[in-house]
Motif scaffolding. Sequence first.
Motif, mmCIF file in Angstrom:
data_model
loop_
_atom_site.group_PDB
_atom_site.id
_atom_site.type_symbol
_atom_site.label_atom_id
_atom_site.label_comp_id
_atom_site.label_asym_id
_atom_site.label_seq_id
_atom_site.Cartn_x
_atom_site.Cartn_y
_atom_site.Cartn_z
ATOM 1 N N LEU A 50 0.856 -1.180 0.000
ATOM 2 C CA LEU A 50 0.000 0.000 0.000
ATOM 3 C C LEU A 50 0.895 1.235 0.000
ATOM 4 C CD1 LEU A 50 -3.370 0.466 1.610
ATOM 5 C CD2 LEU A 50 -1.714 2.318 1.885
ATOM 6 N N PHE A 51 0.542 2.170 -0.870
ATOM 7 C CA PHE A 51 1.415 3.311 -1.121
ATOM 8 C C PHE A 51 0.554 4.543 -1.350
ATOM 9 C CE2 PHE A 51 3.663 5.859 -4.401
ATOM 10 C CZ PHE A 51 4.892 6.059 -3.799
ATOM 11 N N VAL A 52 0.744 5.576 -0.538
ATOM 12 C CA VAL A 52 0.013 6.824 -0.729
ATOM 13 C C VAL A 52 0.928 7.806 -1.446
ATOM 14 C CG1 VAL A 52 -1.208 8.718 0.363
ATOM 15 C CG2 VAL A 52 -1.379 6.406 1.331
ATOM 16 N N ASN A 53 0.527 8.185 -2.647
ATOM 17 C CA ASN A 53 1.291 9.167 -3.406
ATOM 18 C C ASN A 53 0.638 10.539 -3.267
ATOM 19 O OD1 ASN A 53 3.465 9.543 -5.708
ATOM 20 N ND2 ASN A 53 1.665 10.728 -6.273
ATOM 21 N N LEU A 54 1.347 11.454 -2.657
ATOM 22 C CA LEU A 54 0.806 12.781 -2.412
ATOM 23 C C LEU A 54 1.241 13.746 -3.503
ATOM 24 C CD1 LEU A 54 1.487 12.737 1.393
ATOM 25 C CD2 LEU A 54 -0.766 12.861 0.364
ATOM 26 N N LEU A 55 0.271 14.391 -4.102
ATOM 27 C CA LEU A 55 0.506 15.437 -5.076
ATOM 28 C C LEU A 55 0.929 16.678 -4.296
ATOM 29 C CD1 LEU A 55 -2.824 14.762 -7.008
ATOM 30 C CD2 LEU A 55 -0.618 13.601 -7.304
ATOM 31 N N VAL A 56 2.083 17.232 -4.618
ATOM 32 C CA VAL A 56 2.705 18.212 -3.748
ATOM 33 C C VAL A 56 3.064 19.476 -4.511
ATOM 34 C CG1 VAL A 56 4.995 17.185 -4.107
ATOM 35 C CG2 VAL A 56 4.568 18.538 -2.034
ATOM 36 N N GLU A 57 2.939 20.615 -3.839
ATOM 37 C CA GLU A 57 3.388 21.872 -4.430
ATOM 38 C C GLU A 57 3.484 22.953 -3.362
ATOM 39 O OE1 GLU A 57 5.290 23.584 -6.320
ATOM 40 O OE2 GLU A 57 4.358 22.711 -8.121
ATOM 41 N N ASN A 58 4.355 23.921 -3.620
ATOM 42 C CA ASN A 58 4.453 25.123 -2.814
ATOM 43 C C ASN A 58 4.667 26.286 -3.772
ATOM 44 O OD1 ASN A 58 5.801 27.345 -1.269
ATOM 45 N ND2 ASN A 58 5.508 25.922 0.434
ATOM 46 N N GLY A 59 3.620 27.043 -3.995
ATOM 47 C CA GLY A 59 3.664 28.097 -4.991
ATOM 48 C C GLY A 59 4.691 29.161 -4.707
ATOM 49 N N GLN A 60 4.870 29.561 -3.447
ATOM 50 C CA GLN A 60 5.856 30.586 -3.119
ATOM 51 C C GLN A 60 7.274 30.130 -3.447
ATOM 52 O OE1 GLN A 60 6.045 33.791 -1.728
ATOM 53 N NE2 GLN A 60 3.879 34.022 -2.214
ATOM 54 N N LEU A 61 7.626 28.908 -3.058
ATOM 55 C CA LEU A 61 8.957 28.399 -3.366
ATOM 56 C C LEU A 61 9.137 28.224 -4.872
ATOM 57 C CD1 LEU A 61 9.502 25.760 -0.514
ATOM 58 C CD2 LEU A 61 10.243 28.148 -0.608
ATOM 59 N N CYS A 62 8.077 27.827 -5.548
ATOM 60 C CA CYS A 62 8.127 27.697 -7.005
ATOM 61 C C CYS A 62 8.433 29.047 -7.654
ATOM 62 C CB CYS A 62 6.804 27.128 -7.512
ATOM 63 S SG CYS A 62 6.666 27.004 -9.313
#
Length: 841
Positions: A358-370
């Motif tokens: 079982l594997f939870v893949n989290l969609l990730v982002e940080n707009g400020q750092l981007c």
Amino acid sequence: MDAPRTDPARPAPAALRRRAAWSGAIALTLVGAALVLPGAVGAREGSALDLYDASAAGAPLTAESRPHRHGVDDDHTTAEAGHDGHDDGHGHGHDHSDPTTKNLVSRGGETAGTTDPTTAAQARRAAAAVAAGRRTPDPVLVDVPLRERRRAVPEDRFAMAGGCYTVGGRPVRFQATDLGRYLLYTRDRRFLVLGGTAAEPSDAAVWAARRLGPGLFQLSAPGGSRTERLRTTTGCAAYPEVQVGVRGLPHGGATSFQEVRGYADLHTHGMAYEFLGGEAHCGKPWDRFGAPYALVDCEDHTLTGGNGAALEALLSGKPSHDPVGWPTFRDWPAPDSLTHEGTYWKWMERSWRGGLRLFVNLLVENGQLCQAYPLKRNSCDEMDSVRLQAKRMREFERYVDAQYGGPGEGWYRIVTSPWQARRVINQGKLAVVMGIETSLPFGCTFKRLPGGDVNACDVASIDRQLDEVHRLGVRQMELVNKFDNALSGVTGDAGETGVVINGANFNETGTFWDMRKCTPADGESADKTQLAAPDISAGQQDALFGAVAELADGLNLGALPLYPTPQHCNARGLTPLGQHLVDRMADKKMLIDPDHMSVKARDMLLDQLAERRYPGLVSSHSWSTPDAYPRIYRAGGAIAPYAGDSTGFVAKWRRHLGWADPRYFFGMSYGADINGLGAQGSPRGADVANPVRYPFRGIGGITLDRQRSGQRLHDVNVDGVAHYGLYPDWVEDLRQVAGKDGDAIVEDMTRGPEAYLQTWERAESIRPDSCRNPGLRRSVRALDRAVRTGMSTRAVLRAVGQPFVRVGREFRYCAEAPGRPKVAMTVELSRAGRVVDVRRG
């Protein structure tokens, strides 16, 4: 299919010069920041039913049905020795790559020398219940074929993947690039193209197959086609690829509905190569042309010979690195190399072959750092990134299918319900849950203005976007990550790192974190300690800062980064919009992750969910606090500590045993946080007294040896968890570190997927089992009436709740009869999962 970047051609010289200039600028900027902030771098016996009598647990089923705060209105007020906190000089700092802080039981905030809210008696009782659970019957595991046996003549256009066939009178390897599309790799290690061969793969070397008749296929490349009668042969060259290093077949279940066994990772970022604009992360989890094209460094790293990789240097603490990935891998992947790919598909395959289910893949982002990182090719909008990464997950699933012989044949299966996940795992495959971890989910930022906060989202936009991501397949989600948002306050980051992130919080919201003096009842469940002004005197300084905070509140001014003496708690809690989102997620039966929330916000969330008796809680990577963990367990939730080092994880496991709730099935998962700028487990060294000894036996009787990637041989003893394929080795290392408790911790780890699925089932309104929970027992007659012949397994669960155990074709329950408070009952099922009989015993 819109595949990831695969063009093997070099960038134009002008583009290279621009990248070199940007790399230098980034280096100057980050080195300057580092100068200002120098600390920023851095087998079963006895009656199973008799082992459980929930009346001895002393906790009624509705313990979490009313709002409360630990240490105030429950009995978790007495200290238990053995807290493993760490003081970094600022209170309780956390740096992703710090080998000490990554092993804390709480990355969300705790202070050394204090205690958790669980009494010693409660902890002993909980640990004893977990030990009793290990003595319940295990499900029967069976070997599952890796793929269908290859036939001499391929049966369809997908069947040639990885096979050796005669083409034009010579042996040719069919290397799948997509479903039904192949590179034709010759014996002399070249690629067939129309009219000849080529030294490198390209679009011209990709052939689409179409079956014309038995064994007869049309192979089409750009500009033309050829017809071939295909039959297996020998003598083909092996395509360059990462090796798995596992012998033996994957394990599955004897039935599709029994308990599952394996390992569970509840927090990883498999598609993070697309976050932060798509240029900060080096390498990809797959490429249609394989490892030589996926496992390459960033262009700006390569241009400077690894000397201008400012972000990598800042995070790893190493001024330079060898930028060559495939095939030498001299410096990366590595536990502290945080900008390089860690979840390449063959490494993922090794982990699956090694027991991951079982594997939870989290969609990730940080707009400020981007936005701050100048090299980018993707949008910095966090929801745009979520959509893109969800698309990439589907493409990855398709790519693995292509390697394994067709649609649905691969081991990577995205699931959207606990029933589907259980079926997939019992098929011997990997159930993949899609989740979200962003700072501004649904664009829910705000601006602090004197006239009041201005939110960038509202109830309608939240509902609309929640519906959208649910359709995408998202089933697990955090409300906050690094910044305060319109939904919740954040726990923050500590020390010098906190100064940088706090500044970005100001850029996003117009206010710094509103961290105030607090004295948590358990002494440790606070938010991240900030750098404070020099102490004037305890009373005067705290009064001064309190007055400033009250004045700012009255005028709705942004908070200033002027903080009193520790401990600190963010005054921002769960907002009305956040409460609305929590209710909507619960309505949709989604799993809610309280990690990264401020203590105040998380306490409000737990109260809200307790009031509606919703158990769908998952803390996925140690970013909650010790006051919350017992509540999550008591609600029927699941917890996965951050993986970190094997030594640190064993300590965390021991502490969690004391928090476990005897009313629920217990299993231990981990949160790798790989590709999420989270350091992986460091090596203990080959010279320790108890190293992992290769080859070793894994779950289901498989054998694992050292893993080879190109010219590099990986050994967990000396390399640590350099990449995701070494997690089975890390589990074996847990066994060694735990000593006499080695078998116990590995047993608990193999029960992790089942614990998660049972939490998910309870989120779907399935009642807990009646053996661990005497108050839920029906009479024998009532249970017999409720379960009817021909009912499906899901219908049985909805009728009488979760079984105590699910082995083979039997669900076992507890009922009651006059003078007999506990009567064992068995529901017998057909192989298809339909009720055949209900009987005592």
